[in-house]
Write an enzyme that holds these catalytic residues in place. Structure first.
Site, PDB file in Angstrom:
ATOM      1  CG  HIS A 413      -1.924   1.140   1.188  1.00 37.74           C
ATOM      2  ND1 HIS A 413      -2.198   1.940   2.261  1.00 37.74           N
ATOM      3  CD2 HIS A 413      -2.699   1.593   0.173  1.00 37.74           C
ATOM      4  CE1 HIS A 413      -3.118   2.838   1.906  1.00 37.74           C
ATOM      5  NE2 HIS A 413      -3.429   2.650   0.657  1.00 37.74           N
ATOM      6  CG  HIS A 483      -8.072   3.141  -3.934  1.00 34.38           C
ATOM      7  ND1 HIS A 483      -9.111   2.962  -3.074  1.00 34.38           N
ATOM      8  CD2 HIS A 483      -7.913   1.960  -4.579  1.00 34.38           C
ATOM      9  CE1 HIS A 483      -9.560   1.716  -3.170  1.00 34.38           C
ATOM     10  NE2 HIS A 483      -8.847   1.082  -4.064  1.00 34.38           N
ATOM     11  CD  GLU A 502     -11.676   4.571  -3.985  1.00 36.20           C
ATOM     12  OE1 GLU A 502     -12.273   4.218  -2.982  1.00 36.20           O
ATOM     13  OE2 GLU A 502     -10.830   5.491  -3.986  1.00 36.20           O
ATOM     14  CD  GLU A 508     -13.103   3.785   0.389  1.00 41.30           C
ATOM     15  OE1 GLU A 508     -12.325   2.821   0.328  1.00 41.30           O
ATOM     16  OE2 GLU A 508     -12.739   4.949   0.186  1.00 41.30           O
TER      17      GLU A 508
HETATM   18  C1  NOJ Z   1      -9.028   5.875   0.560  1.00 39.68           C
HETATM   19  C2  NOJ Z   1      -9.041   4.560  -0.116  1.00 39.68           C
HETATM   20  O1  NOJ Z   1     -10.111   4.445  -1.011  1.00 39.68           O
HETATM   21  C3  NOJ Z   1      -9.096   3.495   0.936  1.00 39.68           C
HETATM   22  O2  NOJ Z   1      -9.250   2.230   0.349  1.00 39.68           O
HETATM   23  C4  NOJ Z   1      -7.870   3.594   1.786  1.00 39.68           C
HETATM   24  O3  NOJ Z   1      -7.966   2.656   2.820  1.00 39.68           O
HETATM   25  C5  NOJ Z   1      -7.721   4.976   2.396  1.00 39.68           C
HETATM   26  N1  NOJ Z   1      -7.853   5.963   1.384  1.00 39.68           N
HETATM   27  C6  NOJ Z   1      -6.387   5.157   3.074  1.00 39.68           C
HETATM   28  O4  NOJ Z   1      -5.367   5.115   2.121  1.00 39.68           O
END
Ligand code: NOJ
Ligand code: CA
Length: 714
Positions: A413, A483, A502, A508
């Protein structure tokens, strides 16, 4: 197919130079017709129709350049060329094994009547499912380096269509969709109220994002987007609410310019997908066909997969990304003071690796593994994260060995918090670090205001940045899931390691905000996913009652709808997003997630209507199995699914995961029924979907024993 063979298919039927003839040029394919002309003032215009019905009324083409603010007038046609093309190609991964690229092309060479005699070429393509065009600035003596102040492309719509839109924000595509007529578009209240979106900048109340989905009163479906967005800024559409004209509105850079070009240069393709059948919008390959073939010579390392992750537990407040509560309050020996709630600790990541290994899930993501999360957001500071240094409780060596011993790939990540400059400085070392520790994929993130300051997520500088990241990742054999990038435009064909984005409102939002209504997932495939796969993160099984942090939050779907999303929302990287313990409570339903693949030989859109419902059947890559997902909005409805796509004469076992009789997304979301039947190509499944519900079905060839044991579906 080799490039030579592809060329052999491209029959050039007509090349004509008509320097003096300015008559209307036309191009047709099936029901789609395109006309082009230059009007008396020398302005290029095009129009498009479908089955004789006007879709785009005569609309202007051209630019305001720094070198010529009237780069849309005083043109004459200097030459035209036409050709037909028909080729079939195989994506590295995708929704179908073969993709046909079949259409007609018209190339128009324009020359300015001004003394400088500047040249502009426009290439049109028509397909059975729509029209596309792009501008080409040929190499020429009097137009070399120039700045696009505005692109003036118009899409004059023929009526006040029903439209599925989100605000034209320079930094976000994460809004809820509004359904309204074109004349009702006004994003002000929506932008103001969207406090769950971190960075918002939408100065034009009447601008909307693409892909923009419209439906006419007489049942035509029209989708406007762009393909192959490279070295240019993203296109939004400004709506004239009176005339229903849409005009290109490019995202500006820090000083207000739209794009910096050096001829020869091309713009992205402007795409208009058109059909009288909503399903055809979802099965269109136009955007992919307008992108260049893969540049990755040996793609054998690119592998679609499902992945679990230390993630939803942070989204729902069970644990956190940050190791300490405060970055400034250090222990006597200068160390961060652990807060005891850090999710990405070695033991917990191992738990996810175990869970993944036990269930055939190939990847595990661990967010919050590296220092910086204590004050990562909102300070617009350049130096936030170090992408090669783990937190003290994240034993990367041990985890690398452990994951390898279990046959699981770790997913890196890299949250940049918008500091793209700092990420670029670290790119080389970050990707070497991934190679060193056996990571095969990276999830990037851009939550926050962009650095270089003043740039936007969707402007030219960042468009180039995302591509530099994809290219660097490819050099290191790393698959990418971005993302908060600009929304995709089919570049996954050219860079198949850029597997998902994304760039839209994901699952989420149900955890950290009031969420998205049940219709949301019936709109996404017609809008955001037209450009490419989405990392939506489906598969939530615990629908409400998270921790004290989010007591009132809940999913806006039933559990079965979460299963169906694995089929209806296509992505080659598909998250198995919930916590292992929440799956362990429903291992029978979890079987569908274990079984469902992420790469397909074939796709059949069985039924679709934006905002209402979608049913899709897909055939597993290199296997005889089919998987079907059917979803509905807030209304209960019947999904009637003919299985005529199955091989004639073969009997299959259908495992049906459907909403229980009294299920509904709000009060009874986790109630489901699982049944198995023998089915064949004559079967028509008839399943009731609960309000906010869905159904998932796996279909596999039946053994002799199963044929004896199971009932035939009636
Ligand atoms: C937004 C992202 O869409 C999410 O998946 C991620 O956990 C958080 N940012 C932190 O990076
Ligand atoms: Ca609806």
């Amino acid at each position: 197919m080799t490039p030579a063979k592809i060329l052999a298919f491209l029959a050039i039927i007509l090349t004509c130079k008509i320097a003096n003839s300015q008559q209307t040029q036309t191009l047709e394919m099936g029901k789609v017709k395109l006309s082009f002309m230059v009007d008396a003032g020398g302005t290029p215009r095009y129009e498009a129709s479908y089955n004789g019905k006007p879709v785009i009324l005569p609309s202007r083409l051209g630019f305001n350049l720094n070198t010529d603010s009237l780069f849309y007038t005083s043109f004459e046609i200097a030459g035209t060329q036409k050709r037909s093309f028909d080729e079939t190609w195989q994506p590295i991964w995708g929704e179908t094994k073969n993709i046909r690229n079949h259409g007609e092309e018209l190339l128009i060479q324009l020359k300015s009547k001004h003394a400088a005699g500047c040249l502009l070429t426009i290439i049109f393509r028509v397909f059975e499912d729509g029209v596309a065009f792009r501008y080409v600035f040929p190499q020429q003596p009097n137009l070399k380096y120039f700045i696009v102040k505005d692109e003036l492309t118009a899409f004059n719509m023929a009526g006040n269509h029903k439209t599925f839109w989100i605000p034209g924000d320079y930094d976000s595509n994460e809004y809820l969709y509004t359904t309204s007529s074109l004349s009702e578009i006004d994003n002000r209240k929506i932008v103001e109220a969207a406090t769950d979106i971190a960075v918002r900048e939408a100065p034009d109340p009447y601008a909307v994002q693409t892909p923009l989905m419209m439906k006419t009163m007489d049942g035509l479906y029209i989708n406007i987007h762009e393909a192959a967005l490279v070295n240019y800024s993203s296109m939004q559409l400004h709506t004239d609410r009176t005339t229903h004209a849409l005009t290109a509105s490019l995202v500006p850079d820090a000083v207000g310019n739209k794009a910096y070009l050096h001829a020869p240069a091309v713009t992205p393709w402007r795409t208009i997908i058109i059909s009288d059948n909503a399903a055809a919008i979802l099965s269109s390959n136009m955007i992919l066909n307008l992108n260049d073939p893969s540049v990755i010579k040996d793609p054998t390392w690119i592998k679609p997969m499902k992945f679990a992750g230390v993630w939803w537990e942070m989204q729902t407040g069970k644990s956190g990304w940050n190791y300490a509560d405060n970055a400034d309050n250090l222990s006597k020996d200068g160390q961060l003071i652990p807060n005891g709630k850090h999710g990405a600790n070695t033991a917990n990541v191992k738990r996810y690796i175990d869970f993944a290994a036990a269930n055939g899930i190939k990847g595990v993501l661990a967010e919050g593994w590296n220092p910086g999360w204590e004050d990562w957001f909102g300070n617009w500071k350049e130096k936030v994260f170090d992408f090669t240094k783990p937190y003290p409780d994240f034993d990367i060596r041990q985890l690398t060995q452990y994951a390898a011993s279990k046959g699981v790939n770790l997913i890196m990540h890299n949250e940049t918090s918008g500091s793209a400059t700092d990420y670029e400085r670290q790119l080389d070392t970050a990707y070497r670090f991934m190679n060193l520790f056996g990571y095969t994929s990276v999830k990037t993130g851009y939550v926050g205001r962009i650095i270089p300051r003043g740039e936007h997520h969707d402007g030219q500088w960042m468009v180039d940045h995302y591509l530099r990241v994809a290219q660097k990742a490819a050099e290191h054999h790393i698959m990418l899931d971005a993302h908060e990038p600009v929304r995709p435009t089919g570049l996954q064909r050219t860079y198949p390691n850029w597997m998902a984005c994304e760039a839209g409102r994901g699952n989420e939002y149900n955890a950290f905000s009031n969420g998205s209504p049940p219709e949301h997932e019936t709109i996404l495939p017609f809008t955001r996913l037209i450009g490419g796969p989405m990392d939506y993160t489906p598969g939530i099984f615990k629908m409400k009652g998270y921790t004290s942090y989010a007591p009132t939050r809940q999913m806006h779907t039933t559990l079965c709808k979460q299963l169906a999303l694995y089929v209806t929302l296509y992505s080659p990287l598909q998250m198995v997003a919930d916590l292992p313990e929440n799956y362990q409570a429903h291992m029978d339903a979890f079987q569908f997630i274990k079984d469902v693949p992420t790469d397909w030989d074939d796709t059949k859109i069985l039924a679709a209507e934006p905002g209402d419902y979608i049913s899709i059947a897909r055939k597993e890559k290199n296997a005889a199995n089919w998987f079907i997902g059917a979803i509905t909005d807030e209304n209960s409805r019947k999904a009637i699914m003919p299985f005529s796509f199955l091989d004639k004469g073969t009997r299959y076992v259908a495992s049906i995961y459907r909403d229980a009789a009294h299920a509904d997304w709000k009060d009874n979301p986790e109630a489901y029924t699982i049944e198995q039947f023998i089915v064949d190509s004559n079967t028509t499944l008839n399943i009731t979907l609960a309000p906010g519900g869905g159904a998932a079905v796996s279909v596999k060839p039946a053994s002799a024993e199963e044929i004896k044991k199971l009932k035939k579906y009636k």
